[in-house]
Enzyme design. Structure first.
Site, PDB file in Angstrom:
ATOM      1  N   HIS A 124     -39.660  64.236  29.848  1.00 48.15           N
ATOM      2  CA  HIS A 124     -38.701  64.482  28.772  1.00 48.15           C
ATOM      3  C   HIS A 124     -37.316  64.693  29.362  1.00 48.15           C
ATOM      4  CE1 HIS A 124     -37.329  65.418  24.790  1.00 48.15           C
ATOM      5  NE2 HIS A 124     -36.762  66.527  25.236  1.00 48.15           N
TER       6      HIS A 124
ATOM      7  N   SER B 232     -32.976  63.959  23.561  1.00 47.03           N
ATOM      8  CA  SER B 232     -33.923  64.822  22.876  1.00 47.03           C
ATOM      9  C   SER B 232     -33.535  64.905  21.393  1.00 47.03           C
ATOM     10  CB  SER B 232     -33.963  66.192  23.557  1.00 47.03           C
ATOM     11  OG  SER B 232     -35.053  66.954  23.085  1.00 47.03           O
TER      12      SER B 232
ATOM     13  N   ASP C 119     -43.699  61.281  28.038  1.00 46.65           N
ATOM     14  CA  ASP C 119     -42.921  62.416  27.535  1.00 46.65           C
ATOM     15  C   ASP C 119     -43.876  63.453  26.951  1.00 46.65           C
ATOM     16  OD1 ASP C 119     -41.293  64.201  25.997  1.00 46.65           O
ATOM     17  OD2 ASP C 119     -39.751  62.653  25.850  1.00 46.65           O
TER      18      ASP C 119
END
Length: 362
Positions: A329, A164, A298
Site C-alpha cells: 500500500h 490511498s 495491497d
C-alpha cells in the site's frame, strides 16, 4: 488500457510505458512493504533525494460551498505544468513525507506544485469544522483549487494526484473537472487529467476485508486511532461543532463515519455513504487521461477489486492502469536492478512513473 507491470509476462507495450517494478526480496509481500513504508522509509526519505524542498508559500483556497482549504504553492521560474495533490486518510502537509517527496521531484522537473490539507485535516481543520466526504465535495475542491492556482500564475495543464484515500479524492476531481471547469473560468484542456497511487476504490468492500484479515485488523485499529485524534483536533478548534460523546463512540473507521460524517451529509447509513462515494463506479465515466498505479498485494484493499479494476481499465481508453504483482500500500520501493531498468535516480518507482507519465502526456 490495462498494462500489467509485473516481473514476468510483461508485454512490450507495458514494458515501454511502465518499466518492471522489482522490489527487494524482503519486500515481496504487501504487508512487509506497507509496514516498511510506515516505519522505515518514512524516516529515511530525505536522505534518498538530492532535491530540496520547494519554496512553498502558504495560501488559503476556497473549496466547494466556500469551505477554506489550506495549501502550499510553489512556482519555478519557467513552469511547464502544475501538479495539484493531497494525501491519504490521515495526516497533514507537515508529516506526509510521500506527498512532500513528490512535490520535491515535480518541482525539480519544472512543475508548479500545489499541495493541500483536505477537509478536516491539518490547518484546514483549524479553518473549518467541515468533515470529510471521501470525494463527494473534495472532487470539487480539487477543481476550485486548480482554478484559483491558475489565477496565481500556475500554468496549464493541471494534473490532479493523490494516493490511498487521497487517490479516491483525485479521481473524483478528474470526474468533476469534466463538468465544472467552465463554470470556474477554466477551459476544458486546463485540467488534463490525473494520476493516482493505490487509490481507495470501494470502501465498504475493502473495510469488510480489512477487519477480517489477521494482519489487516491491526492496521484498521491503527487508522481508527488516528481518525479519533483527527476528530479531537477538530473539537479543539471548533468545540461547538463536534460532539465529544460522538468522538468517544467512534472506535473504528466505520464508527467514525457513523458517528461524525453521514448525518452531516444526509445519509441514512454508512453503507449508503460508501456507495455514493465509491470510486470504482466513476472509472467507466472518466474521459480525461488517468493513470492508476495499483498493487495486487495491497493489504488494505479487497483482492476481489483487482480483476474488476483490470476489466474497467481495459474498456476505457482514457485510463492507463499499471497493475503490479507487488508494491503493497503506497510502497513501491524498487531494488537496484529495478532502478537501473527504469533509469530511475532513486528507489521511488511509483513517483517516478507518475512524473514520466505526465511528461509523456504533455
Amino acid at each position: 488500457m490495462s498494462l500489467i507491470a509485473t516481473p514476468i509476462n510483461l508485454s512490450s507495450e507495458a514494458h515501454q510505458m511502465f518499466p518492471t517494478f522489482i522490489p527487494p526480496w524482503f519486500l515481496k509481500n504487501g504487508v512487509s512493504m506497507t509496514l516498511y513504508g510506515v516505519w522505515g522509509a518514512s524516516r529515511r526519505w530525505e536522505a534518498s533525494t538530492s532535491h530540496p524542498e520547494p519554496p512553498y508559500q502558504d495560501h488559503i483556497f476556497q473549496g466547494a460551498n466556500g469551505v477554506p482549504i489550506f495549501g502550499w504553492v510553489a512556482i519555478p521560474e519557467k513552469p511547464k505544468a502544475t501538479l495539484v495533490g493531497t494525501y491519504g486518510i490521515t495526516g497533514d502537509l507537515d508529516n506526509q513525507w510521500f506527498l512532500r517527496l513528490l512535490g520535491r521531484k515535480a518541482f525539480a522537473q519544472g512543475y508548479a506544485v500545489v499541495l493541500f490539507d483536505w477537509r478536516a485535516h491539518g490547518k484546514t481543520a483549524e479553518l473549518s469544522p467541515t468533515l470529510t466526504s471521501d470525494g463527494l465535495y473534495e472532487g470539487e475542491d480539487f477543481v476550485r483549487i486548480a482554478a484559483q492556482a491558475k489565477q496565481m500564475g500556475c500554468p496549464s495543464p493541471f494534473w490532479l494526484t493523490g494516493y490511498s484515500l487521497g487517490g479516491q479524492l483525485a479521481l473524483w476531481g478528474i470526474k468533476t473537472a469534466q463538468t465544472l471547469s467552465s463554470e470556474l473560468g477554466l477551459v476544458d484542456s486546463d485540467i488534463a487529467g490525473g494520476a493516482v497511487i493505490c487509490p481507495s476504490l470501494d470502501s465498504e468492500r475493502s473495510l469488510t476485508y480489512l477487519v477480517a484479515h489477521p494482519y489487516g485488523k491491526y492496521m484498521e485499529k491503527a487508522i481508527s486511532k488516528q481518525l479519533k485524534k483527527l476528530a479531537w483536533n477538530l473539537h479543539h478548534f471548533h468545540p461547538q461543532e463536534i460532539d465529544p460523546e460522538a468522538i468517544e463512540r467512534a472506535n473504528s473507521i466505520w464508527g467514525f463515519d457513523q458517528e461524525l460524517v453521514i448525518s452531516r451529509l444526509g445519509f441514512a447509513s454508512v453503507s449508503d455513504y460508501y456507495r455514493a462515494s465509491n470510486a470504482l463506479t466513476l472509472l467507466p465515466h472518466l474521459e480525461k487521461s488517468t493513470l492508476i498505479l495499483y498493487a495486487a498485494d495491497d493489504p488494505l484493499f479487497a483482492p476481489s477489486l483487482v480483476p474488476e479494476l483490470d476489466a474497467i481499465a481495459s474498456a476505457n481508453p482514457s485510463i492507463d492502469l499499471a497493475l503490479t504483482d507487488y508494491g503493497g500500500h503506497v510502497g513501491y520501493i524498487s531494488n537496484r536492478e529495478g532502478q537501473e531498468l527504469a533509469g530511475d535516480e532513486d528507489c521511488w518507482w511509483a513517483l517516478n512513473r507518475l512524473l514520466d507519465w505526465f511528461n509523456q502526456k504533455m
